[in-house]
Design a protein around this motif. Sequence first.
Motif, PDB file in Angstrom:
ATOM      1  N   ALA A 105       0.828  -1.207   0.000  1.00  0.00           N
ATOM      2  CA  ALA A 105       0.000   0.000   0.000  1.00  0.00           C
ATOM      3  C   ALA A 105       0.862   1.256   0.000  1.00  0.00           C
ATOM      4  O   ALA A 105       0.482   2.277  -0.583  1.00  0.00           O
ATOM      5  CB  ALA A 105      -0.932   0.006   1.195  1.00  0.00           C
ATOM      6  N   GLN A 106       2.030   1.198   0.627  1.00  0.00           N
ATOM      7  CA  GLN A 106       2.924   2.355   0.667  1.00  0.00           C
ATOM      8  C   GLN A 106       3.580   2.598  -0.689  1.00  0.00           C
ATOM      9  O   GLN A 106       3.886   3.738  -1.034  1.00  0.00           O
ATOM     10  CB  GLN A 106       4.005   2.154   1.723  1.00  0.00           C
ATOM     11  N   ASN A 107       3.803   1.532  -1.457  1.00  0.00           N
ATOM     12  CA  ASN A 107       4.505   1.659  -2.728  1.00  0.00           C
ATOM     13  C   ASN A 107       3.601   2.030  -3.897  1.00  0.00           C
ATOM     14  O   ASN A 107       4.092   2.350  -4.970  1.00  0.00           O
ATOM     15  CB  ASN A 107       5.240   0.352  -3.057  1.00  0.00           C
ATOM     16  N   VAL A 108       2.288   1.963  -3.708  1.00  0.00           N
ATOM     17  CA  VAL A 108       1.356   2.272  -4.791  1.00  0.00           C
ATOM     18  C   VAL A 108       1.274   3.789  -4.962  1.00  0.00           C
ATOM     19  O   VAL A 108       1.091   4.525  -3.997  1.00  0.00           O
ATOM     20  CB  VAL A 108      -0.047   1.693  -4.477  1.00  0.00           C
ATOM     21  N   THR A 109       1.444   4.221  -6.196  1.00  0.00           N
ATOM     22  CA  THR A 109       1.332   5.655  -6.459  1.00  0.00           C
ATOM     23  C   THR A 109      -0.112   6.006  -6.784  1.00  0.00           C
ATOM     24  O   THR A 109      -0.797   5.280  -7.497  1.00  0.00           O
ATOM     25  CB  THR A 109       2.229   6.075  -7.636  1.00  0.00           C
ATOM     26  N   HIS A 110      -0.565   7.109  -6.247  1.00  0.00           N
ATOM     27  CA  HIS A 110      -1.927   7.574  -6.482  1.00  0.00           C
ATOM     28  C   HIS A 110      -1.871   8.844  -7.329  1.00  0.00           C
ATOM     29  O   HIS A 110      -1.027   9.718  -7.091  1.00  0.00           O
ATOM     30  CB  HIS A 110      -2.635   7.867  -5.159  1.00  0.00           C
ATOM     31  N   PRO A 111      -2.771   8.971  -8.303  1.00  0.00           N
ATOM     32  CA  PRO A 111      -2.773  10.186  -9.108  1.00  0.00           C
ATOM     33  C   PRO A 111      -3.174  11.395  -8.258  1.00  0.00           C
ATOM     34  O   PRO A 111      -3.854  11.265  -7.236  1.00  0.00           O
ATOM     35  CB  PRO A 111      -3.814   9.902 -10.191  1.00  0.00           C
ATOM     36  N   ASP A 112      -2.745  12.563  -8.706  1.00  0.00           N
ATOM     37  CA  ASP A 112      -3.049  13.789  -7.968  1.00  0.00           C
ATOM     38  C   ASP A 112      -4.521  14.163  -8.077  1.00  0.00           C
ATOM     39  O   ASP A 112      -5.059  14.844  -7.201  1.00  0.00           O
ATOM     40  CB  ASP A 112      -2.191  14.952  -8.490  1.00  0.00           C
ATOM     41  N   ARG A 113      -5.154  13.768  -9.178  1.00  0.00           N
ATOM     42  CA  ARG A 113      -6.564  14.128  -9.382  1.00  0.00           C
ATOM     43  C   ARG A 113      -7.253  13.013 -10.136  1.00  0.00           C
ATOM     44  O   ARG A 113      -6.611  12.112 -10.662  1.00  0.00           O
ATOM     45  CB  ARG A 113      -6.677  15.429 -10.165  1.00  0.00           C
ATOM     46  N   ARG A 114      -8.594  13.102 -10.219  1.00  0.00           N
ATOM     47  CA  ARG A 114      -9.364  12.138 -10.980  1.00  0.00           C
ATOM     48  C   ARG A 114      -9.213  12.430 -12.463  1.00  0.00           C
ATOM     49  O   ARG A 114      -9.030  13.585 -12.851  1.00  0.00           O
ATOM     50  CB  ARG A 114     -10.835  12.239 -10.598  1.00  0.00           C
TER      51      ARG A 114
END
Length: 140
Positions: free
Chosen positions: A112-121
């Motif tokens: 979960a820490q290594n997953v990158t999340h986009p800044d926006r939808r």
Amino acid sequence: MKNQDKDQGGRDEAVRLDKWLWAARFYKTRAIAREMVDGGKVHYNGQRTKPGKIMESGAEVTLRQGDDERTVVVLALTVQRRPASEAQLFYQETAQSVAKREKLAAARRINAQNVTHPDRRPDKKERRNLIKFKYGESGE
């Protein structure tokens, strides 16, 4: 249902597997417990079984709850749903099961820490492009 002899506290001589799983608070409803047994998510002494299987003390039950798989040894039989503090006295989780669950939980935390999340939808155009990429040119 057969007339069964009950002692104080709702303990029974003959307890169905799905009823025990519900009473021991592994599943929220008996229907869910039944579905899990029918779906092969619960094994009794290492084998798939039916929801109506009559349980015995000392049996080993392996069950899935979400991402976790537990192996417990049955210590007491009951058909009466009790508070969680009392329900934990009906079984004992094996040491191997606890170690395996903790190891998998730690791996999930690291993942979960290594997953990158986009800044926006994604906007409408980006969403269409994602759908094309995922399902091909036809869309859906």
